[in-house]
Motif scaffolding. Sequence first.
Motif, mmCIF file in Angstrom:
data_model
loop_
_atom_site.group_PDB
_atom_site.id
_atom_site.type_symbol
_atom_site.label_atom_id
_atom_site.label_comp_id
_atom_site.label_asym_id
_atom_site.label_seq_id
_atom_site.Cartn_x
_atom_site.Cartn_y
_atom_site.Cartn_z
ATOM 1 N N ASP A 125 0.874 -1.233 -0.126
ATOM 2 C CA ASP A 125 -0.293 -0.180 0.106
ATOM 3 C C ASP A 125 0.936 1.208 0.095
ATOM 4 O OD1 ASP A 125 -1.968 2.051 -0.028
ATOM 5 O OD2 ASP A 125 -2.606 1.146 1.651
ATOM 6 N N PRO A 126 0.661 1.895 -1.088
ATOM 7 C CA PRO A 126 1.763 3.548 -1.142
ATOM 8 C C PRO A 126 1.239 4.453 -0.027
ATOM 9 C CG PRO A 126 0.294 3.383 -2.859
ATOM 10 C CD PRO A 126 0.602 1.594 -1.838
ATOM 11 N N GLN A 127 0.085 4.564 -0.014
ATOM 12 C CA GLN A 127 -0.755 5.219 0.727
ATOM 13 C C GLN A 127 -1.349 4.799 2.030
ATOM 14 O OE1 GLN A 127 -2.757 8.409 -0.640
ATOM 15 N NE2 GLN A 127 -2.769 9.654 0.572
ATOM 16 N N PRO A 128 -1.017 3.691 3.006
ATOM 17 C CA PRO A 128 -1.596 2.832 3.983
ATOM 18 C C PRO A 128 -2.829 4.240 5.222
ATOM 19 C CG PRO A 128 0.645 2.984 4.681
ATOM 20 C CD PRO A 128 1.031 4.001 3.815
ATOM 21 N N ARG A 129 -2.240 5.927 5.052
ATOM 22 C CA ARG A 129 -2.599 6.546 6.239
ATOM 23 C C ARG A 129 -4.450 7.549 4.823
ATOM 24 N NH1 ARG A 129 -3.535 6.054 11.215
ATOM 25 N NH2 ARG A 129 -3.704 8.241 11.137
ATOM 26 N N PRO A 130 -4.589 8.234 5.799
ATOM 27 C CA PRO A 130 -5.646 8.762 4.111
ATOM 28 C C PRO A 130 -5.495 10.061 4.837
ATOM 29 C CG PRO A 130 -6.933 8.461 7.185
ATOM 30 C CD PRO A 130 -5.779 7.371 6.377
#
Length: 406
Positions: A125-130
């Motif tokens: 996941d390249p962007q695990p935080r929203p």
Amino acid sequence: MGFDSRHSTPGFKRQLIFTNGETRSFKRASLLLERVNGLKVSANTIERICMEVGDELASAAEHDWQGILDGEAVLPQVAVVSCDGGRIRTRKANCGPGIHLECTGWNETKNAIFVSASSDTSSSDPQPRPPSCFLNRNHVAGLTETAKTKENAGRDSPLLGSQKSPPKQPGKRRQPKHKPKKIHRTLISSMRNSRVFGVQMDREARRRKFDQASRRVFVADGLSCNWTIHAEHFRGDVAILDFTHAVSYLHRGSIACFGQGVEAWENYKRWMILTWQGKVAEVIEERLVHQSRLGEAPADAGEDDPRAQLRQIIGYLKNNLDRMHYARYRCEGLPTTSAWMESAVKEINYRTKGTEMFWNHPAGAEAILQIRAASLSDDDRLARFLARRPGSARIRKANQIATIAA
């Protein structure tokens, strides 16, 4: 100069169509033409010409833009299809001009966007935080129905407190490589029902070679008619529920479970992060626990009953569970929101929706939707169509005119 829809030259008609497509009304188009070109053309004349061209544009689309956009579609790396409804005010057929309360009402427009895009894929996941916007109370409230009620209008809700939206950072932000980059878009718009509009969408997607792309995606909100179109015409495309739309349901659900307060906000944040990571099943399980705690809503429960709201929200999450694998979509370089579609609807509404604006239904509204969508498409289809109309300077021979008319 006495111009009307029968005697004006093809070149001047072209000016009328483009001016009308980019201004708010026939009246404004008439005023602009007079101020810029020094030519007086009535709003009624512009309207008549637009009705002619709108009908012809619809016919050209039904014939796959043959002779206008032939053989130029490029196979996209990522093919993104999205659709959404809009709302415009219309008059009933044969009501005539003016406002007649018994003859006017809101009607839905159907809009779709077709984007050729590029993006990188990733094994994790390249962007695990929203994004931080989904953790900002006032921003989230603006995405939900609760923020639109009269009780919350013009003041902070008890849930939201007084937090201000974060200031925008100066300078150009770099877009993460996993997020699709828009390369080329086309639009279609119509007053036709969703069944007919689905056929129109399928035709445009195939003409753009979207059915041959290795990565294909269909993004929409939770309306059942959108997913009926997906099932009938885009079954092979990855189905994605717009994450922003999901956020509004998560926020509403937190209020239904905990009322107004800090506890509701903290649980919303946790559920939102789980959803962002694709762990929607966990969110559903937790909400089922709260549903059991609150009890079943009675048959006569109103819309404001938290139990009825929670039942609806749980049903919504269950129905869309297979369209909410957001972490996987980011790894595949696919979009997780319908932002491109939302933006396009606003562009279409600029011409079709306004104070005291009523369209003759269905002919008047359909014609202007055809013109506006063609004007907003990146392939310059409106200009190229007008250049091929009978009477254009490029169409000289009678047999050429007959061929195009056929």
